[in-house]
Structures are given as C-alpha cells and as structure tokens.
Design an enzyme around this catalytic site. Structure first.
Site, PDB file in Angstrom:
ATOM      1  N   THR A  71       0.822  -1.208   0.000  1.00  0.00           N
ATOM      2  CA  THR A  71       0.000   0.000   0.000  1.00  0.00           C
ATOM      3  C   THR A  71       0.857   1.260   0.000  1.00  0.00           C
ATOM      4  O   THR A  71       0.569   2.222  -0.712  1.00  0.00           O
ATOM      5  CB  THR A  71      -0.931   0.007   1.224  1.00  0.00           C
ATOM      6  OG1 THR A  71      -1.867  -1.075   1.100  1.00  0.00           O
ATOM      7  CG2 THR A  71      -1.699   1.315   1.322  1.00  0.00           C
ATOM      8  N   TYR A 214      -4.517  12.202  10.105  1.00  0.00           N
ATOM      9  CA  TYR A 214      -3.450  12.635   9.202  1.00  0.00           C
ATOM     10  C   TYR A 214      -3.807  12.394   7.744  1.00  0.00           C
ATOM     11  O   TYR A 214      -3.483  13.219   6.875  1.00  0.00           O
ATOM     12  CB  TYR A 214      -2.125  11.971   9.579  1.00  0.00           C
ATOM     13  CG  TYR A 214      -1.987  10.522   9.188  1.00  0.00           C
ATOM     14  CD1 TYR A 214      -1.382  10.166   7.996  1.00  0.00           C
ATOM     15  CD2 TYR A 214      -2.438   9.506  10.021  1.00  0.00           C
ATOM     16  CE1 TYR A 214      -1.239   8.842   7.629  1.00  0.00           C
ATOM     17  CE2 TYR A 214      -2.307   8.188   9.670  1.00  0.00           C
ATOM     18  CZ  TYR A 214      -1.707   7.844   8.468  1.00  0.00           C
ATOM     19  OH  TYR A 214      -1.583   6.527   8.114  1.00  0.00           O
ATOM     20  N   ALA A 355       5.297   3.208   7.858  1.00  0.00           N
ATOM     21  CA  ALA A 355       6.072   2.379   6.940  1.00  0.00           C
ATOM     22  C   ALA A 355       7.483   2.140   7.461  1.00  0.00           C
ATOM     23  O   ALA A 355       8.005   1.013   7.390  1.00  0.00           O
ATOM     24  CB  ALA A 355       6.123   3.040   5.562  1.00  0.00           C
ATOM     25  N   HIS A 479      24.965  27.782   7.630  1.00  0.00           N
ATOM     26  CA  HIS A 479      24.099  28.973   7.561  1.00  0.00           C
ATOM     27  C   HIS A 479      24.057  29.488   6.114  1.00  0.00           C
ATOM     28  O   HIS A 479      25.086  29.501   5.432  1.00  0.00           O
ATOM     29  CB  HIS A 479      24.662  30.080   8.465  1.00  0.00           C
ATOM     30  CG  HIS A 479      23.908  31.373   8.367  1.00  0.00           C
ATOM     31  ND1 HIS A 479      22.694  31.568   8.976  1.00  0.00           N
ATOM     32  CD2 HIS A 479      24.213  32.534   7.709  1.00  0.00           C
ATOM     33  CE1 HIS A 479      22.277  32.795   8.716  1.00  0.00           C
ATOM     34  NE2 HIS A 479      23.185  33.406   7.941  1.00  0.00           N
TER      35      HIS A 479
END
Length: 503
Positions: A71, A214, A355, A479
């Site tokens: 799935t 979700y 998963a 950065h």
C-alpha cells in the site's frame, strides 16, 4: 523451532541443497515446495524482511497478491506525497506575488496523476529488482496458513491453481486497509477511500472528507490547493487527535486560509444522491433528540477514519497465532508472535502504523531468524504528518517526559526568526526540544513548519544515541539553513540562544 545455524534433520544442509530441493512433490493441480523463510506481503515491512533474510544467506520466499511495495508505495505514502508536492508547486506559484512573481498555473489533473504513477512504477519495479538481486524467490498469490509449518498459496486467474509451501519460519507483513463506516461502502461510486482519491483524474468541485486525522488532513490540503471546496467532518473537537495543540494550531490556521470548512463534533450518518451530486447527512456525535443534523452537499465523499489490520484473510488459527480484539497480531521487541517461529511486522503488528517502523521490524525479524541479537527500540521512531505546514515528532513530549518522572528542560525556536525560513516565505511554526534537566539528555522533539519531515532525523539520532543538549548546540550547523533552528532550540533549552529570547 530452531534458528538458522542449528542442524537438524528437518533443515536442509546448505542453501544450494535447499534450492535444488524446492520442488519436492507434485500432485494434480498442486506443487509443494520448501523454504527457510516465507514472507507474506511485499510492503515496506515484508520486502525489507525478505531482502535482509536473503543477505543473511537464508532461502526466502516472498508472497505478494497485488503489487510489490504494498500500500505504501502503490496507494499511500508515495503517491500521496507526490500529489502533495505537485499541488504545493501550483499553490506557491499562484501565491508568490510577495516575491514579485505573478502566475496562474493551469492544472492538468490527468497529467499530474500520470506523473505520480510514473514515480510509483519506478519504485515498485526497483523493489522487485532488489529482491531478485538478493536471491529472494518471488511468488504471486494469496497466502493462507494450512498448519504449523505450511501455507497455501492461491494464484489469481483462471486455471492458475494453487501450491503448498513448507517453511521453517514465517513473517506476516499483510499491512492494513481503510476502515469502512456504516452506510458508506467503498463499492459505491461517490464514496472514496484514500486509494481511490489518489487515483482521481479530474478535480472534484466539492468534497466532503470524513475524518480529520493525518490522512484526512493531508488530502484535504491537496484538494483545497487544487481548487476544490472541502468540508471536513470530525467527531472530535479538533484535528489530528494525539498531537499537541501547539503543533496543530498552525495547521488548522493554514487550512482555514485555504478555505477548508470544518464541522467538529459530528459523525457522517448516511448519504444519498442530490441534484448533480450527493448529500452527506452528519449527526452530532453526542446526539440528543433536540440536536439537529447537518446536510452537506458535495460532488463526492472521502472516508478517512483510519485503517485496520489485514489479518482475517490468513487463517491464523491454523498456525496458532493470536490477535487482539482489533485484529492486530501481538508481537514482542523481536517481532515474534506467540508462536516462536512466526513473526509479524508492519501495520498488521499494531501501532504506530508507519512504513519506516514496519521496515525496521522487518530487518529485526530477519536477523532474529538468522540468529542475530536484534531487537526494536520504539523510543526513537519518528512520526510525520505531511500537512501544510508539516508536523514531525520523535521520542517523548514534554508531558510524557514529566509523567515518566523527568525534570525537563525545554527549548524552542520559531521559524519566524530563521533567516532561511524568511527567504522561503514559509515562517509558520517552530522546533521544540525536550531534555532531562539534570543530565541534558535529549528525550524528544517536535517540529511544525517547513521541512519538518527532514529536520526530525537529526533529533531522532540525538534520542537514539543519548545525545545531550550540549552535543546538539555545539554542533556547528551551516548557515543559512532551516537546520540551524534545531541548534537554536537546543541553545534555548540551555539558556543561551542567540537569535531568539531565552525562556
């Protein structure tokens, strides 16, 4: 049962001998073969278990009834994230005036779905190639247990018949499926599950989504960005049950900005055809006679109230494996069921239904069978919600840490103070770190904001390794990056953050 490396009359002497003796008995319409390990289901838990078992020089047979990758690769994680990415591109282009970009992209839904399917095909074919490269024997069919050491494999298609497979160890990895609710059958054309919704080749004008978990929230965001009028019906009083309010707040606000409507405290009771579409009737979750139902008109309805384990198709009684009242197979930290030579991994083995958790369990199961000292520690398993903005968590929340008896040190850094977040135009959310105040060990973290799914990996590693706030804070981060926010949150917990006020 014995593990690999033991010598008995019942285990073939070498892998070569086992392969040569695979086809042992042939009767009318039936073939019996033998294998060290049979893996039932080729999703992220099953195919990983099969590959790892092959790497450990076990003779392994992987049985899959539909498509390699299960799935997740075919109808869940991968296609949904592909569509999330595609709709984000269109939405961001359409709303980039602040950056001096003016665009109104046209969306070819069929083309978008075709691109998504191409991604899926590439990954699923890759799984098959990896299995073969690791000497995994692939069988297409539906497996059911026929005894303590045998499974029956029925092949689809007229005249394909079946065969019997004798095994020393079995790994069950049959996954989960969407839950149906009364009066909303997925066989009815206007009623969709998540798999069907991800395959739509035209954009619905309006959509009712049942469930604000979700899956419901991810797909609500996708369709809202495609221009669909979306209404979410949720029996509870907020979105994303199980997540802290401060994580949910930016997601709910963004959903409101996208025009998503919510009906909290209601359950979907039934639907019927109405005009050119359908009407969903929603009733109060705590219904009294005085309460009124809601009539919600839409083109179609998506039911996303959760998933249930696929364990009822296996005839588990034949092998003696037990399940709980919801159908999940009970396992220990080594992925063993109550039957020593039978293992279960992934969604069928229970929460969290993720998963990557299934893949980790698959590796553990294969290694335990091979005699390795493997076990799974659940404390550093991340969870991600691919909403807008994303949510990601790992380890303990502040409340869980305090309930466990820790004195906590908590640090937080808002993305609105991140130079990199400002350059992306996406500044909602924050990074939050929870640590043991006495020793400084990182206990957990939560992130809501841009690239939360990627940023959580560093904090998962911190939890796994027993890193301290000082370890994270003293690690020089490039950065300008979003990852600097992790460093700043750790510094904030220590009381010496530079780019935000200390707590």
């Amino acid at each position: 049962m014995t593990v690999s490396g033991d010598t008995t009359d019942d285990i073939y002497a070498t892998k070569r001998d086992r392969i040569e003796r695979r086809t042992r008995l042939m009767v009318v319409g039936d073939v019996t073969t033998g294998t060290d390990v049979v893996v039932i289901g080729a999703g992220p838990g099953g195919y990983v278990a099969a590959i790892r078992a092959g790497q450990l020089d076990l003779d392994v047979t992987l049985v899959e009834k539909a498509a390699y990758g299960g799935t997740c690769l075919n109808h869940g994680c991968i296609p949904s994230k592909a569509l999330i990415t595609a709709t984000d591109v269109a939405h961001e282009a359409r709303h980039a005036e602040e950056m001096g970009i003016h665009a109104d992209p046209a969306i070819d839904m069929a083309g978008m779905v075709g691109w998504k399917d191409g991604v899926v095909d590439q990954l699923t074919s890759g799984v098959e190639k990896l299995c073969k490269a690791n000497q995994v024997n692939l069988l297409e069919g539906t497996a059911t247990f026929a005894g303590e050491n045998t499974v029956r494999i029925s092949h689809s298609g007229e005249g394909q018949g079946s065969e019997t497979l004798e095994f020393e160890h079995a790994i069950i990895a049959t996954g989960s499926r969407p839950i149906e609710i009364p009066n909303f059958s997925f066989d009815d054309e206007p009623v969709l599950n998540s798999r069907q919704a991800l395959a739509l080749e035209s954009i619905p004008d309006s959509l009712v989504i049942v469930g604000a978990g979700y899956i419901g929230m991810e797909l609500a965001t996708v369709f809202a960005k495609l221009g669909t009028d979306v209404t979410v019906v949720e029996m509870l009083e907020s979105i994303l049950p199980g997540y802290d309010d401060d994580l949910k707040r930016p997601v709910k606000q963004r959903a409101n900005d996208l025009g998503i409507d919510f009906e909290f405290g209601y359950t979907a009771a039934k639907w019927h055809e109405h005009g050119d579409g359908i009407r969903v009737v929603a009733e109060p979750a705590d219904r009294t006679e005085a309460d009124e139902s809601l009539d919600l008109d839409a083109e179609t309805v998506l039911v996303a109230v959760g998933r249930e384990p696929v364990s009822d198709t296996l005839d588990l009684e034949a092998v003696g494996v037990e399940t709980d009242e919801r159908g999940f197979i009970k396992t220990d930290s080594r992925a063993r069921t109550n039957v020593d030579h039978v293992f279960a991994v992934g969604d069928v083995a229970g929460e969290p239904m993720l998963a990557h958790k299934g893949s980790a369990e698959g590796q553990v199961a294969a290694e335990v069978i091979a005699g390795e000292p493997a076990a799974l520690d659940h404390q550093a398993i991340p969870a991600v919600v691919f909403t807008d903005p994303e949510i990601a968590t790992v380890g303990m929340t502040e409340r869980e840490a305090e309930d466990a008896g820790f004195e906590t040190a908590v640090g937080q850094f808002p993305f609105r103070a991140s130079g990199r977040a400002l350059t992306t135009g996406d500044t909602d959310g924050f990074v939050k770190i929870v640590a043991d105040e006495d020793e400084g060990y990182v206990l957990g973290a939560s992130i809501v904001g841009p690239e939360a799914s990627e940023l959580i990996a560093e904090l998962g590693l911190a939890v796994e390794l027993g890193a301290t706030l000082e370890d994270v804070a003293s690690t020089i981060h490039a950065h300008p990056t979003l990852a600097e926010s992790v460093m700043e949150a750790a510094e904030n917990a220590l009381g010496h953050a530079i780019h935000t006020l200390n707590r």
